[in-house]
Design an enzyme around this catalytic site. Structure first.
Site, PDB file in Angstrom:
ATOM      1  CE  LYS A 125      -0.303   5.398   0.812  1.00  0.00           C
ATOM      2  NZ  LYS A 125       0.479   4.600  -0.275  1.00  0.00           N
ATOM      3  CB  CYS A 195       6.566  -3.299  -0.171  1.00  0.00           C
ATOM      4  SG  CYS A 195       5.320  -3.518  -1.679  1.00  0.00           S
ATOM      5  CD  GLU A 447       3.885   5.982  -2.367  1.00  0.00           C
ATOM      6  OE1 GLU A 447       3.940   6.547  -1.535  1.00  0.00           O
ATOM      7  OE2 GLU A 447       3.946   5.371  -3.142  1.00  0.00           O
ATOM      8  CB  SER A 473       7.214   4.685  -3.062  1.00  0.00           C
ATOM      9  OG  SER A 473       7.890   2.842  -2.744  1.00  0.00           O
TER      10      SER A 473
END
Length: 559
Positions: A125, A195, A447, A473
């Site tokens: 975000k 990630c 999510e 996600s």
């Protein structure tokens, strides 16, 4: 040329001595007072790997700004860790943080009369929030991505954050020992960086580089690489170019550059969150771009990236094979990108890629050949039907199948669904419905990675589908549909479903439907009322009042 178009107001205006006095108090020299002021927005904080190194990057950018006769000054904005908050009430703040980041960048730069902005962003975000803030100020700006994390390793298996979620599903099923469960968790995230798969962070960093708002390779340089440090040291050089040429974000973010971003996201197999964020960026830029435009591009763009969560590879593998520019050069050569779009280098996309060697696709590397794609058309399917009159988004790569029909198993919260999966109450053939988790109904549109990971970990990934008015996600895979609009809390059809209603998800026809007649829905609506949201205050209360629908990008300044 005077490059202090705005900051002269606080550093040189003889009628505003207090501003100058306060700047002297911070230790600024006369030389620094005469230089353009560049606000360096750091999304850095200490409690997650995606952001823990960003303050250091901001410091590097500040130090190097002097080499280009710029005065870099660091300020901070926030981030919410999806990985940390996933499955908790804190996840409601994740999407909301995008607006807070945009608000804070707008507020700081305009409130202090700065000339330019660099934003250092890590979590997913952070990046769209930063770009939205830059578009609002519309002063020369560049986004620096904090970079991807290295893969973890446990007993010879490559790991990433989703490995930890899926290990929980295996633990529930009794297919993993306590020792190995602990081993996966301890080794999934080896250090700094976002990630590692084609989850939302790497999806959005790729989209924003393709859009022209970050430097070439920013999306694919790993967090702990020497190349990422070099990028931080060099970014001020390009800020100076933007100031000299007066190139602003709205000169860069255009209809064509947004199409480039969408094409890259689809070709890489990126996250459904990109739909929300790109719609919001387009709206902020004043570009007319809708769900139907996504659909049109999805219909003509093949999915080529074999990345996790549904594939094999991580962003570090793309870096080793030439990085995002090499992939974009391949796409440009194939006529899949607009080369004439301006970028933050002060050059066009085609000029940036002129000397780049294109990636060599193959069946054993992370990018497939055009004639052997993972999917001939894109994976970001925009669905409509009597269950989603205003649209829904599904990430269907083809590996899950093309259609799914089954009875609804309805839950009014994520917690209820998680408990049912844990207690083996979800069976093969079911379509799990999680509602009242939309932008207004949660509020915050959390999510649903935990339930989807539990389903995968329980071995039901091919046998259970899931639909929700929440979102997913980038780490989610399986037969899932999110962003169902209108959402349940606003009286959408998903809020009127009952256990046993037969739902059909059809990726060929792009339909999401249920065998409930219009008359029956009308009858059910008579006894319907929105779910009571208890304890609503502050941030979430304002978000509930202001947020637009998922089909409009969940912006908060629509009205």
């Amino acid at each position: 040329m005077n490059l202090k178009k705005y900051s002269w107001e606080i550093s040189d205006n003889p009628e505003h001595p207090a501003g100058k006095a306060m700047l002297y108090a911070t230790g600024l020299s006369d030389k620094k007072m005469k230089q353009p002021f560049v606000g360096i927005a750091s999304c850095g904080y200490e409690s997650n790997p995606c952001n823990m190194h960003l303050n250091d990057f901001a410091g590097l950018i500040k130090a190097s700004s002097q080499e280009y006769d710029l005065t870099g000054l660091v300020f901070n904005t926030i981030g919410i860790s999806d990985g940390t908050s996933m499955g908790t009430m804190g996840m409601r703040y994740s999407l909301v943080s995008r607006e807070i980041i945009a608000d804070s960048i707008e507020s700081f730069i305009l409130g202090h009369s700065f000339d330019a902005c660099v934003a250092v962003a890590g979590c997913d975000k952070n990046m769209p929030g930063a770009v939205m803030g830059m578009l609002r100020i519309n002063r020369p700006s560049i986004m620096v991505y904090g970079g991807t994390i290295a893969s973890g390793n446990y007993k010879g298996e490559k790991l990433n954050i989703v490995s930890a979620f899926e290990a929980f599903g295996k633990k529930i099923q009794g297919t993993i020992s306590d020792e190995d469960y602990d081993g996966v968790i301890r080794n999934a995230c080896p250090g700094a960086g976002a990630c590692g798969g084609m989850y939302t962070a790497n999806t959005m960093s790729s989209a924003i580089e393709a859009m022209g708002m970050s430097l070439p390779y920013s999306a694919s340089y790993p967090a702990n690489s020497p190349e990422k440090l070099r990028e931080c040291r060099e970014v001020s050089q390009y800020v100076k170019v933007l100031l000299e040429k007066d190139i602003k974000p709205k000169d860069i973010v255009t209809r064509k550059s947004i199409e480039n971003a969408v094409r890259v996201v689809i070709a890489l197999g990126g996250s459904t969150n990109a739909v929300l964020h790109i719609l919001a960026i387009a709206k902020t830029a004043g570009v007319d771009f809708t769900l139907q435009d996504f659909k049109a591009l999805n219909d003509v763009t093949p999915m080529l990236g074999d990345f996790k969560p549904s594939g094999k590879f991580l962003m570090e593998d793309l870096h080793e094979q030439g990085g995002l520019p090499a992939f974009m050069k391949f796409m440009l050569n194939e006529g899949l990108l607009h080369g004439d779009c301006m970028t933050v280098t002060g050059k066009t996309l085609a000029e940036n890629l002129e000397k780049i060697e294109p990636i060599v696709p193959s069946m054993v590397n992370c990018i497939r050949p055009l004639d052997q794609p993972i999917k001939k058309t894109g994976h970001l399917c925009i669905l409509k039907g009597n269950l989603a009159p205003e649209g829904a988004v599904s990430k269907i790569t083809g590996k899950e199948g093309i259609s799914f029909t089954g009875p609804a198993k309805v839950f009014d919260s994520e917690l209820e669904a998680n408990n049912a999966i844990r207690d083996h109450k979800v069976q093969a053939g079911d379509i799990v419905v999680i509602r009242n988790v939309g932008p207004k109904g949660a509020p915050g549109m959390p999510e649903m990675l935990k339930p989807t990971s539990m389903i995968i970990g329980a071995g039901l990934g091919s046998d259970v589908a899931l639909i929700t008015d929440g979102r997913f996600s980038g780490g989610t895979h399986g037969f899932v549909v999110g962003h169902v609009t209108p959402e349940a809390w606003c009286g959408g059809p998903i809020g009127l479903l009952r256990d046993g209603d037969m739902i059909t998800i059809d990726a060929d026809k792009l339909e999401l439907s249920v065998n409930v007649s219009e008359a029956e829905f009308a009858e059910r609506k008579k006894s319907w009322s929105p779910k009571v949201i208890e304890g609503l205050q502050g941030t979430l209360k304002k978000y509930n009042k202001l947020v637009a629908t998922a089909s409009e990008g969940c912006v908060t300044d629509k009205f």
